[in-house]
Write a protein that holds these residues in place. Structure first.
Motif, PDB file in Angstrom:
ATOM      1  N   CYS A  52       0.830  -1.217   0.000  1.00  0.00           N
ATOM      2  CA  CYS A  52       0.000   0.000   0.000  1.00  0.00           C
ATOM      3  C   CYS A  52       0.866   1.269   0.000  1.00  0.00           C
TER       4      CYS A  52
ATOM      5  N   ILE B 148      -8.605  -0.430   7.393  1.00  0.00           N
ATOM      6  CA  ILE B 148      -8.195   0.407   6.257  1.00  0.00           C
ATOM      7  C   ILE B 148      -8.705   1.816   6.514  1.00  0.00           C
TER       8      ILE B 148
ATOM      9  N   CYS C   1      -6.568   6.031   1.777  1.00  0.00           N
ATOM     10  CA  CYS C   1      -6.590   5.165   0.596  1.00  0.00           C
ATOM     11  C   CYS C   1      -6.755   5.979  -0.688  1.00  0.00           C
TER      12      CYS C   1
END
Ligand code: SF4
Ligand code: SF4
Length: 202
Positions: free
Chosen positions: A85, A116, A121
């Motif tokens: 990530c 998450i 993100c």
């Protein structure tokens, strides 16, 4: 006397404005005509949420942590997704599966906590590509709007798919993955097709 270092300098135009330019009226009329012409064009805006735009079939939205065909969580908490990530949005804690929990977790090691941060993100899909267990996929679901920043940190309660609400991710499968699943040794990666539960395998 000014020193000229190069010969690239240009003399600024000192053109005297004409009468029509000085009264600005032609320019104003021209601008209004452009604005008026937009009244007859199709509006690019949509009345969301009543109207919804169509998304591409490969749209990457909210993640799902998949269960296997027997309903056990596929994630083995290996951390590959977190390493891949680029936004450092994924965190997890691992635990060891106890006897009798085989129906809950597919592997001996599983994620006791998996989070998450949806604000971090960037929906790149690298976690999905890095996962060796086909446990995490991005779906076409949109992340909900919230009022508090903390509520954007999604835990297992929001990420793991519900037993009775399976999420179809077949359109995100690549040809290579589909071929990989045909190998008998990797049969555990078969996607859930709804038959296992009906047969009472759970
Ligand atoms: S989609 Fe990209 S940014 Fe989002 S959690 Fe996965 S790897 Fe991280
Ligand atoms: S989602 Fe996949 S890559 Fe991430 S920890 Fe679980 S098994 Fe590993």
């Amino acid at each position: 006397m000014a020193i000229q270092l190069t010969n690239r300098s240009k003399v600024a135009s000192n053109k005297v404005q004409s009468f029509s330019e000085r009264i600005y009226l032609p320019a104003i009329v021209k601008g209004m005509l452009i604005t008026f012409s937009h009244l007859f064009k199709k509006a690019p805006t949509l009345q969301y949420p009543e109207q919804k735009r169509e998304y591409a079939p490969v749209y990457r939205g909210q993640h799902v942590l998949k269960r296997d065909e027997n309903g056990a969580e596929r994630c083995t908490s290996c951390g590959m997704c977190a390493v891949a990530c680029p936004a450092e949005a994924i965190t997890m804690e691992s635990g060891e599966r106890k006897k009798g929990e085989e129906g809950l977790y597919r592997e001996e090691k599983y994620a006791t906590k998996y989070e998450i941060n949806m604000l971090r993100c960037i929906f790149c899909g690298l976690c999905e590509e890095a996962c060796p267990k086909e446990a995490i996929f991005l779906t076409d679901r949109i992340v909900d709007t919230e009022y508090e920043r903390d509520t954007f940190v999604y835990g297992k309660d929001k990420l793991v798919e519900k037993m009775d609400q399976r999420i179809d991710v077949t359109k995100r499968e690549t040809l290579e993955v589909a071929e990989f699943k045909k190998i008998p040794g990797t049969k555990h990666n078969t996607l859930y097709d709804g038959k296992a539960l009906k047969k009472g395998k759970q």
